[in-house]
Design a protein around this motif. Structure first.
Motif, PDB file in Angstrom:
ATOM      1  N   ARG A  50       0.703  -1.183  -0.062  1.00  0.00           N
ATOM      2  CA  ARG A  50      -0.035  -0.106   0.009  1.00  0.00           C
ATOM      3  C   ARG A  50       0.909   1.350  -0.025  1.00  0.00           C
ATOM      4  NH1 ARG A  50      -1.507   3.267   3.851  1.00  0.00           N
ATOM      5  NH2 ARG A  50      -0.745   1.925   5.657  1.00  0.00           N
ATOM      6  N   ARG A  51       1.932   1.244   0.875  1.00  0.00           N
ATOM      7  CA  ARG A  51       2.584   2.569   0.938  1.00  0.00           C
ATOM      8  C   ARG A  51       3.570   2.708  -0.181  1.00  0.00           C
ATOM      9  NH1 ARG A  51       2.298   5.204   5.732  1.00  0.00           N
ATOM     10  NH2 ARG A  51       4.390   6.390   5.299  1.00  0.00           N
TER      11      ARG A  51
ATOM     12  N   ARG B  86       2.622   1.675  -3.146  1.00  0.00           N
ATOM     13  CA  ARG B  86       1.605   2.381  -4.317  1.00  0.00           C
ATOM     14  C   ARG B  86       1.300   3.700  -4.115  1.00  0.00           C
ATOM     15  NH1 ARG B  86      -1.529  -1.655  -3.315  1.00  0.00           N
ATOM     16  NH2 ARG B  86      -3.217  -0.572  -2.059  1.00  0.00           N
ATOM     17  N   ALA B  87       1.050   4.040  -2.933  1.00  0.00           N
ATOM     18  CA  ALA B  87       0.922   5.769  -2.501  1.00  0.00           C
ATOM     19  C   ALA B  87       1.901   6.800  -2.847  1.00  0.00           C
ATOM     20  CB  ALA B  87       0.452   5.689  -1.175  1.00  0.00           C
TER      21      ALA B  87
ATOM     22  N   ALA C 117      -3.326  11.308  -3.967  1.00  0.00           N
ATOM     23  CA  ALA C 117      -2.665  10.054  -3.792  1.00  0.00           C
ATOM     24  C   ALA C 117      -2.032   9.864  -2.476  1.00  0.00           C
ATOM     25  CB  ALA C 117      -2.066   9.427  -4.996  1.00  0.00           C
ATOM     26  N   MET C 118      -1.340  11.069  -2.090  1.00  0.00           N
ATOM     27  CA  MET C 118      -0.311  10.871  -1.119  1.00  0.00           C
ATOM     28  C   MET C 118      -1.236  10.909   0.207  1.00  0.00           C
ATOM     29  SD  MET C 118       2.522  13.650  -2.020  1.00  0.00           S
ATOM     30  CE  MET C 118       3.334  13.425  -0.446  1.00  0.00           C
TER      31      MET C 118
ATOM     32  N   GLY D  29      -2.820   8.579   1.960  1.00  0.00           N
ATOM     33  CA  GLY D  29      -2.336   7.470   2.636  1.00  0.00           C
ATOM     34  C   GLY D  29      -1.029   7.464   3.271  1.00  0.00           C
TER      35      GLY D  29
END
Length: 391
Positions: free
Chosen positions: A205-206, A208-209, A380-381, A383
């Motif tokens: 997840r991180r 991807r973000a 997008a950031m 997260g």
């Protein structure tokens, strides 16, 4: 000497090696006068470099080359080859098709310099990746700006000199990194693996973000750097100043990103890479909105805003790389970063094509085409601003 100060060695080599990137743009105005290249032709040559870089990073990512061959060897080989190809452009300058091919091949070589430089930094200084990568991307910025500087200091000499000087610097970079080698803080090079292994990092997840934020940043960055000489020339014309100052001021606008990267790296150690990247991207996004609206403001004021923009537009880049490096699988770090670079730089092509093709008709209005990058990147950031948790 090299292993006593590995970060210094890597960032200086990055500066020298990436001087190949905008070497033709640095003499763009001279080429317009000498062989009649248009803004569209210069945009096409810039796009060719980006396309070559994207192709090279995809090859590195899909074959696992970045994780199967010593990064220092790939860097050195790419720098030597790029130096030769960059110099060969001089022989084909009147043939736009041949020029585009050579610039594509130059970009292909740059794929072995920039992503591998990031891996080398992590291999030597893993505990302070945000700050260290700030220096690396700062030197990328200075390397990007250096052709304008080289043109400024050789203004009375033929336009071929800055290209030859850039090639010479790339050869020095190759020797430095070959002598340095790879640091001790990475796992052994991978002996196998599936194609497209770099894409596996997007399951995190991180990562991807960070990658999505980086993609928004890329949409804006290289298009802004491509526009810089046009924006500077516009204000110098309004001031009635000499056209010879365009190279110096273009260098200043791009090169000021170097201290931006370094200061952002230092700030990341206190506030975290995610918060620093968010602020930098927000500043450049605000400038995207308002700069065209105040185009009639005093030229010196607009030049000052360009310096602020140059400072902020690249300051977030290293922090995205640091965030991605921390989240990527360690045994596929090189492939993951190369894949992220490939996708991000693919987005620079339509952005550069838009602003260079529309500049003559839209003027400052083309800047609004850059705005989707910061906006989508900031979304997008969100997260990343939360503490790391489950991926």
């Amino acid at each position: 000497m090299f292993t006593r100060h590995p970060l210094v060695t890597i960032v200086i080599a990055q500066l020298f090696g990436t001087s190949l990137w905008f070497s033709v743009n640095g003499v763009g105005l001279a080429l317009q006068e000498a062989v009649g290249l248009s803004e569209g032709d210069l945009g096409l040559l810039t796009i060719a470099v980006q396309a070559g870089f994207i192709t090279g990073t995809l090859v590195i990512a899909t074959t696992g080359l970045a994780d199967r061959v010593r990064a220092s060897h790939v860097f050195a080989a790419a720098a030597v080859t790029g130096a030769v190809i960059n110099a060969a452009f001089i022989l084909t300058v009147e043939d736009i098709s041949a020029g585009v091919l050579l610039r594509f091949l130059t970009g292909l070589c740059l794929a072995g310099i920039y992503p591998l430089g990031m891996k080398l930094v992590v291999s030597w200084t893993p505990s302070h990746a945000g700050a260290a990568l700030g220096w690396l991307v700062g030197m990328l910025t200075l390397g990007t700006a250096s052709p304008h500087l080289l043109r400024g200091v050789t203004l009375t000499l033929p336009w071929q000199w800055p290209l030859l000087l850039a090639s010479g610097l790339a050869l020095v970079a190759a020797a430095m990194i070959f002598r340095l080698g790879v640091g001790p803080h990475l796992p052994p090079t991978a002996k196998g693996g599936r194609p497209w292994a770099g894409l596996l990092a997007f399951q995190q997840r991180r990562f991807r973000a960070a990658a999505l934020g980086y993609f928004g940043h890329c949409w804006e960055l290289y298009a802004f750097w491509t526009l810089t000489p046009f924006l500077v020339a516009r204000e110098l014309t309004r001031l009635g100043a000499s056209a010879g100052s365009v190279s110096w001021l273009s260098f200043a606008v791009i090169a000021v990103g170097m201290p931006g990267c370094v200061l952002a790296g230092r700030a990341s150690r206190r506030y975290g890479s995610a918060h620093v990247a968010f602020v930098a991207l927000a500043i450049s996004g605000v400038l995207c909105v308002f700069y065209p609206l105040i185009g009639s403001a005093p030229p010196l004021f607009l030049l000052a805003l360009l310096l602020l923009w140059g400072f902020s537009v690249i300051a977030d880049s290293a922090q995205f790389s640091a965030l991605a490096s921390a989240a990527a699988p360690r045994d596929r770090l090189g492939s993951a970063l190369a894949m992220m670079n490939a996708i991000g730089f693919a987005l620079t092509i339509p952005a550069i094509a838009l602003v260079t093709s529309l500049w003559a008709n839209q003027g400052l209005g083309v800047i609004w085409w850059l705005l989707p990058g910061p906006v989508l990147g900031l979304v997008a950031m969100r997260g990343l601003l939360r503490p790391a948790g489950r991926t």
